[in-house]
Write an enzyme that holds these catalytic residues in place. Structure first.
Site, PDB file in Angstrom:
ATOM      1  N   GLY A  20     -32.980 -14.184  64.784  1.00 17.49           N
ATOM      2  CA  GLY A  20     -33.774 -14.205  66.015  1.00 17.49           C
ATOM      3  C   GLY A  20     -34.957 -13.272  65.916  1.00 17.49           C
ATOM      4  N   SER A  21     -35.426 -12.847  67.075  1.00 20.15           N
ATOM      5  CA  SER A  21     -36.637 -12.027  67.114  1.00 20.15           C
ATOM      6  C   SER A  21     -36.312 -10.579  66.765  1.00 20.15           C
ATOM      7  CB  SER A  21     -37.226 -12.082  68.519  1.00 20.15           C
ATOM      8  OG  SER A  21     -36.294 -11.517  69.417  1.00 20.15           O
ATOM      9  N   GLY A  38     -33.034  -7.958  67.504  1.00 16.33           N
ATOM     10  CA  GLY A  38     -32.482  -6.993  66.554  1.00 16.33           C
ATOM     11  C   GLY A  38     -32.466  -5.580  67.126  1.00 16.33           C
ATOM     12  N   GLU A  41     -31.461 -11.318  60.410  1.00 15.16           N
ATOM     13  CA  GLU A  41     -32.565 -12.130  59.895  1.00 15.16           C
ATOM     14  C   GLU A  41     -33.520 -12.285  61.061  1.00 15.16           C
ATOM     15  OE1 GLU A  41     -34.910 -14.957  59.268  1.00 15.16           O
ATOM     16  OE2 GLU A  41     -33.192 -16.324  59.237  1.00 15.16           O
TER      17      GLU A  41
HETATM   18  C1  UN1 Z   1     -35.574 -19.919  59.965  1.00 16.37           C
HETATM   19  O1  UN1 Z   1     -36.700 -20.263  60.316  1.00 16.37           O
HETATM   20  O2  UN1 Z   1     -34.863 -19.192  60.701  1.00 16.37           O
HETATM   21  O3  UN1 Z   1     -36.850 -21.408  54.255  1.00 16.37           O
HETATM   22  C2  UN1 Z   1     -34.901 -20.374  58.715  1.00 16.37           C
HETATM   23  C3  UN1 Z   1     -36.940 -22.124  55.267  1.00 16.37           C
HETATM   24  C4  UN1 Z   1     -35.657 -22.715  55.787  1.00 16.37           C
HETATM   25  C5  UN1 Z   1     -34.949 -21.772  56.690  1.00 16.37           C
HETATM   26  C6  UN1 Z   1     -35.770 -21.194  57.803  1.00 16.37           C
HETATM   27  N1  UN1 Z   1     -34.808 -23.036  54.662  1.00 16.37           N
HETATM   28  O4  UN1 Z   1     -37.987 -22.357  55.825  1.00 16.37           O
END
Ligand code: UN1
Length: 512
Positions: free
Chosen positions: A244-245, A249, A266
């Site tokens: 997420g944003s 986080g 992430e």
């Molecule tokens: C995301 O935008 O959270 O590499 C994941 C990529 C994709 C995953 C993106 N396989 O653009």
């Protein structure tokens, strides 16, 4: 259907219900204090009301998964893999249904929606293989007749929090791997994409039943962030993996750290490409267009910055402008469409605001930025992807705006390009277009890109599942998906085994 004739809200609702039915999801519509509307960005209108989850239901989901965990932990890993194999088969069978839901809820075009489902199928394949390869190490002991080794054990309940823009693949990266590792999972998706989540969860439930796995090893909660607090705060959830944003986080990481829980984060990206004078400009133009304008700029890996050598900047921008002007923008169910809608009005407002700030900083909008189809969809936010030439990397560029804006900066020396590249808070994905091997090697070396993903002659988005996915700095440092990311879902034990008839102490210590 032309890209300008939008599917009606009634058709979208019917199509969503049909896909959910096919995947075996039932009883999801409802009213009550926690209900919310499922919506499609294609028209921006509500489809129907979904029964949400309360805080006590979130607690119950944690208790259920916690109770199911010991039996799953004690199931041999290759047997756990058999569940994921079955799940992968069901995903393959329902690929089209799931892709329809992704298009309805996120507005992704057909091939990108199918691609997201393919990522789920791919991670299942990988996780099935992993289930026979979860390996530890033996290490050299300093003591005679002693063995030193590492063993890896399941952790417990994993909380998986996912964002609207990839409503199912990141859940599958986490869940397929966590289940093979012997963990149980509680999933809290974005409420903007609850239908895709309901369908995925129904298919996983079916796979669990077919494989004879404990029924409680996975629970879906359709709760708001506030109602999901137990997932963040409960000591019964040893790991929270969140996509997420950066704001998300900052909100959850300190709370999880305060109870010594683990996180895999992430978060945002501010991904750039350096384009060197030797670059193949045809290839660069295609790679940049997909990464910057594809998915309407709503990937965490979307290319947001272009750092171009000053000698080729005019030519590259001219080529990109030509392609941008011909991009089909509209209904993602139309076969010609390449750019679907933004998720909602807030995303459009953020894009407008960023463009205004960029212009105030001396930027020039070369192409795009205007809204389209407002007459056909008053609540649908279709925008022309924008390219903005900037005199410097000002504050607005250093922030992630989740919309299709590509800022162009120029450089003279390669050192300057690398410095500009790394001078943002985020560190997810990056790329260089060059045919100069020295530049490519330097970019991917420790003195080059500071991101978790550094590509050569491809864009920043569209990573394969075989590699570990994630990034540095405010992106959060987590790694998901392939390589040895599975270790993040297990706990490590170091074992020293004495098979001698003596009891020597380490470090030569004498004790009596
Ligand atoms: C995301 O935008 O959270 O590499 C994941 C990529 C994709 C995953 C993106 N396989 O653009």
């Amino acid at each position: 259907m032309s890209a300008n004739t939008l599917t009606t809200t009634a058709d979208l609702a019917e199509r969503a219900r049909a896909a959910l039915r096919a995947c075996g999801a039932n009883g999801y519509e409802g009213t009550g204090p926690h209900a919310f509307s499922a919506r499609s960005p294609i028209t921006g209108e509500d489809l129907f009301t979904v029964a949400g989850s309360s805080e006590s239901q979130v607690r119950a989901a944690i208790s259920t998964t916690k109770a199911a965990f010991p039996a799953w932990r004690d199931t041999p890993a290759p047997v756990r893999g058999a569940l994921i194999k079955r799940f992968g088969e069901l995903l393959t069978e329902h690929k089209r249904d799931l892709a329809d839901l992704v298009t309805i809820e996120v507005g992704k075009i057909g091939s990108e929606a199918l691609g997201e489902v393919q990522e789920m199928i791919d991670i299942c394949d990988l996780a099935v293989g992993m289930s026979r390869q979860l390996e530890g190490r033996t290490l050299a002991s300093e003591r005679p007749g002693h063995k030193l080794l590492e063993t890896w054990h399941p952790l417990g309940v994993v909380g998986v929090i996912t964002a609207f823009n990839f409503p199912c693949a990141p859940w599958a990266w986490n869940t397929a791997v966590a289940l093979v590792c012997g963990d149980a999972v509680v999933w809290k998706p974005s409420q903007l994409t609850s239908l895709t989540a309901l369908a995925c969860s129904a298919l996983l439930d079916r796979a669990i039943a077919d494989a004879g796995a404990p029924a409680g090893i996975h629970r879906l909660v359709l709760a708001s962030s506030a109602e999901s607090a137990p997932l963040v705060d409960s000591p019964d959830v040893p790991l929270v993996s969140a996509t997420g944003s950066e704001r998300l986080g900052r909100e959850i990481a300190p709370r999880i750290a305060a109870r010594f829980g683990r996180t895999i984060l992430e978060l945002g990206g501010n991904n750039a490409a350096i384009v060197a004078p030797s670059a193949d400009l045809d290839m660069a133009t295609r790679g940049i267009t997909f990464s910057a304008a594809g998915t309407a700029g709503q990937r965490c890996t979307t290319m947001r910055r272009l750092i171009v050598h000053e000698d080729i900047a005019d030519e590259l921008v001219a080529r990109l402008t030509k392609v941008y002007t011909s991009l089909d923008i509209g209904d993602p169910f139309s076969a010609e469409t390449l750019v679907g809608p933004l998720i909602n009005e807030g995303a459009y407002a953020a894009m407008r605001d960023a463009l205004e700030r960029a212009v105030a900083d001396g930027g020039e909008v070369v192409v795009g930025g205007e809204r389209r189809l407002a007459d056909s969809a008053a609540h649908g936010y279709y925008v022309e992807p924008a390219i903005v030439r900037m005199p410097a990397q000002t504050e607005v560029i250093r922030q992630e705006t989740f919309a299709p804006i590509l800022y162009v900066l120029t450089y003279r020396t390669f050192d300057e390009a690398i410095a500009l590249h790394n001078d943002v808070p985020q560190g997810l994905s990056s790329s260089i277009f060059t045919t100069d091997q020295r530049e490519a090697e330097r970019f991917t070396s420790s003195a080059g890109s500071d991101c978790g993903i550094a590509n050569v002659n491809i864009g920043t988005s569209g990573a394969e599942i075989g590699g570990a996915f994630g990034g540095e700095k405010t992106t959060g440092g987590g790694r998901e998906s392939g390589s040895d990311a599975w270790r993040g879902y297990m706990r490590r034990a170091t074992n020293t085994i004495n098979y001698s008839t003596e009891l020597p102490l380490a470090q030569g210590v004498n004790f009596g």
